[in-house]
Scaffold this motif. Structure first.
Motif, PDB file in Angstrom:
ATOM      1  N   TRP A  16       0.839  -1.191   0.000  1.00  0.00           N
ATOM      2  CA  TRP A  16       0.000   0.000   0.000  1.00  0.00           C
ATOM      3  C   TRP A  16       0.878   1.246   0.000  1.00  0.00           C
ATOM      4  O   TRP A  16       2.004   1.243   0.515  1.00  0.00           O
ATOM      5  N   LEU A  17       0.336   2.296  -0.573  1.00  0.00           N
ATOM      6  CA  LEU A  17       1.002   3.595  -0.624  1.00  0.00           C
ATOM      7  C   LEU A  17       0.063   4.624  -0.022  1.00  0.00           C
ATOM      8  O   LEU A  17      -1.096   4.731  -0.439  1.00  0.00           O
ATOM      9  N   ALA A  18       0.549   5.368   0.960  1.00  0.00           N
ATOM     10  CA  ALA A  18      -0.252   6.424   1.590  1.00  0.00           C
ATOM     11  C   ALA A  18       0.287   7.774   1.145  1.00  0.00           C
ATOM     12  O   ALA A  18       1.484   8.051   1.281  1.00  0.00           O
ATOM     13  N   LEU A  19      -0.589   8.622   0.610  1.00  0.00           N
ATOM     14  CA  LEU A  19      -0.223   9.953   0.142  1.00  0.00           C
ATOM     15  C   LEU A  19      -1.151  10.981   0.776  1.00  0.00           C
ATOM     16  O   LEU A  19      -2.326  10.689   1.048  1.00  0.00           O
ATOM     17  N   GLY A  75       8.974  10.931   4.407  1.00  0.00           N
ATOM     18  CA  GLY A  75       8.617   9.643   3.833  1.00  0.00           C
ATOM     19  C   GLY A  75       8.917   8.524   4.809  1.00  0.00           C
ATOM     20  O   GLY A  75       9.852   8.610   5.623  1.00  0.00           O
ATOM     21  N   PHE A  76       8.121   7.464   4.753  1.00  0.00           N
ATOM     22  CA  PHE A  76       8.307   6.326   5.651  1.00  0.00           C
ATOM     23  C   PHE A  76       8.203   5.013   4.883  1.00  0.00           C
ATOM     24  O   PHE A  76       7.371   4.869   3.984  1.00  0.00           O
ATOM     25  N   VAL A  77       9.078   4.084   5.244  1.00  0.00           N
ATOM     26  CA  VAL A  77       8.945   2.687   4.846  1.00  0.00           C
ATOM     27  C   VAL A  77       8.529   1.932   6.098  1.00  0.00           C
ATOM     28  O   VAL A  77       9.171   2.057   7.147  1.00  0.00           O
ATOM     29  N   MET A  78       7.448   1.162   5.982  1.00  0.00           N
ATOM     30  CA  MET A  78       6.871   0.514   7.150  1.00  0.00           C
ATOM     31  C   MET A  78       6.896  -0.994   6.996  1.00  0.00           C
ATOM     32  O   MET A  78       6.176  -1.562   6.169  1.00  0.00           O
ATOM     33  N   SER A 132       2.022  15.692   6.584  1.00  0.00           N
ATOM     34  CA  SER A 132       2.697  15.978   5.313  1.00  0.00           C
ATOM     35  C   SER A 132       3.681  14.876   4.954  1.00  0.00           C
ATOM     36  O   SER A 132       4.812  15.122   4.542  1.00  0.00           O
ATOM     37  N   SER A 133       3.235  13.633   5.147  1.00  0.00           N
ATOM     38  CA  SER A 133       4.089  12.480   4.894  1.00  0.00           C
ATOM     39  C   SER A 133       3.488  11.572   3.840  1.00  0.00           C
ATOM     40  O   SER A 133       2.274  11.552   3.610  1.00  0.00           O
ATOM     41  N   ALA A 134       4.365  10.810   3.205  1.00  0.00           N
ATOM     42  CA  ALA A 134       3.978   9.694   2.351  1.00  0.00           C
ATOM     43  C   ALA A 134       4.622   8.442   2.914  1.00  0.00           C
ATOM     44  O   ALA A 134       5.650   8.506   3.592  1.00  0.00           O
ATOM     45  N   ALA A 135       4.023   7.297   2.647  1.00  0.00           N
ATOM     46  CA  ALA A 135       4.581   6.053   3.173  1.00  0.00           C
ATOM     47  C   ALA A 135       4.286   4.908   2.229  1.00  0.00           C
ATOM     48  O   ALA A 135       3.251   4.874   1.562  1.00  0.00           O
ATOM     49  N   ILE A 136       5.216   3.961   2.189  1.00  0.00           N
ATOM     50  CA  ILE A 136       4.986   2.713   1.485  1.00  0.00           C
ATOM     51  C   ILE A 136       4.969   1.592   2.510  1.00  0.00           C
ATOM     52  O   ILE A 136       5.797   1.549   3.425  1.00  0.00           O
TER      53      ILE A 136
END
Length: 328
Positions: free
Chosen positions: A81-84, A96-99, A119-123
């Motif tokens: 999943w990608l969160a924007l 940015g985060f890798v989880m 104000s983050s994005a994460a994969i």
């Protein structure tokens, strides 16, 4: 020591006090440890990840969550999943985060949203063999089988490829959100299995500026092999009884050994009582960290208890403050 009523045929606190836990050492690195991991990292960075974003699957807490796929080492195509940010503009993304995920994978984004910082994005990748979007033919999805896959050699052990899956996820995130492609722009979060993978991945990748590891596994394998547990480590213990030479492979996949090479700020949440990941191994990861480190002591891990929700909320707050300091 923390003690809870339980039905396990062993003591999930392993008789250790907090003072004893904070003194558990890491095994020394075997010959070629750093070279082995740097070579694997270099190979992962050569992969053309070709990330593809799917439609929005949910929207909450200021982000839109999409399905995502990307290519990792060996040409394996993985999902997650990608969160924007809801605004959708890359210019709005500051972090940015890798989880990583626990053993058994993830079937949905779950409590990873909301993200640690605005104000983050994460994969949120599913590493090979794990979760709804990480299944790969020939790799067992059951933890007890997965943890043994390819364990005969350091070059074939699946754990090394799972670490590479995280590096390739970071590459995919950087391609999708170019503002996050520079050194120190990413944070890493991982719990249990994902915590151990993170400790192995972080020393070699300067794209990460801070990390938070919760009840990390794979710490101090020589000690883990002596400690009965209810997690995947018991499968490794059983294999070791029949194949004692496996200790030479495990030396290259020790999260506590790798932690001695981690120089970025890292917050570890380690438990005093944990039937699945023995606490001495968790604390060994924290104790070995070479850079700025923080410790949050949890009463228990992998175990439901009355005040769990309160302690989870405390961990979320501590994580937010930690990343705000180092990535804000």
């Amino acid at each position: 020591m923390t003690s809870f009523g339980h039905d396990f045929p062993f003591d999930p606190a392993y008789g250790h006090t907090l003072d004893e836990l904070t003194a558990v050492p890491a095994p020394p690195a075997p010959d070629g440890f750093a070279d082995f991991w740097r070579a694997r990292y270099d190979a992962a960075r050569e992969v053309a990840t070709g990330p593809e974003i799917g439609p929005v699957e949910e929207e909450r807490d200021g982000v839109r969550v999409h399905g995502v796929t990307y290519t990792s080492v060996g040409g394996v195509r993985l999902g997650g999943w990608l969160a924007l940010p809801v605004e959708g503009a890359a210019a709005e993304v500051r972090h940015g985060f890798v989880m990583g995920h626990g053993y058994g994978g993830r079937q949905e984004p779950g409590p990873a949203v909301p993200l640690p910082l605005p104000s983050s994005a994460a994969i949120l990748p599913c590493v090979r063999g794990m979760g709804a979007r990480g299944l790969v033919p020939g790799i067992p999805e059951v933890p007890d089988g997965h943890v043994l896959h390819g364990i005969e050699s350091r070059d074939t052990y699946v754990i090394g490829d799972c670490v590479a899956d995280l590096w390739c996820a970071a590459s995919a995130l950087g391609e999708l959100v170019p503002e996050l492609a520079g050194p120190g722009r990413l944070g890493y979060l991982g719990e249990s299995f994902g915590g151990g993978l993170g400790a192995l991945a972080l020393p070699w990748d300067d794209r990460f500026g801070a990390a938070q590891l919760t009840v990390p596994t794979f710490g101090n394998h020589p000690l883990r092999l002596t400690l009965r547990c209810a997690g995947s480590g018991e499968s490794v213990r059983g294999y070791h009884r029949e194949h004692p030479e496996v200790v030479e492979v495990l030396r290259y996949f020790d999260a506590a050994t790798a932690a001695g090479f981690v120089e970025l700020p890292t917050l570890v949440a380690a438990a005093l009582f944990d039937p699945s990941v023995p606490p001495p191994g968790q604390f060994a990861v924290h104790n070995a960290l070479a850079g700025e480190r923080g410790l949050l002591v949890l009463p228990a891990g992998h175990f439901a208890y009355e005040e769990l929700a309160r302690d989870v909320a405390g961990l979320v707050a501590a994580r937010r403050a930690f990343f705000g300091k180092w990535l804000g």
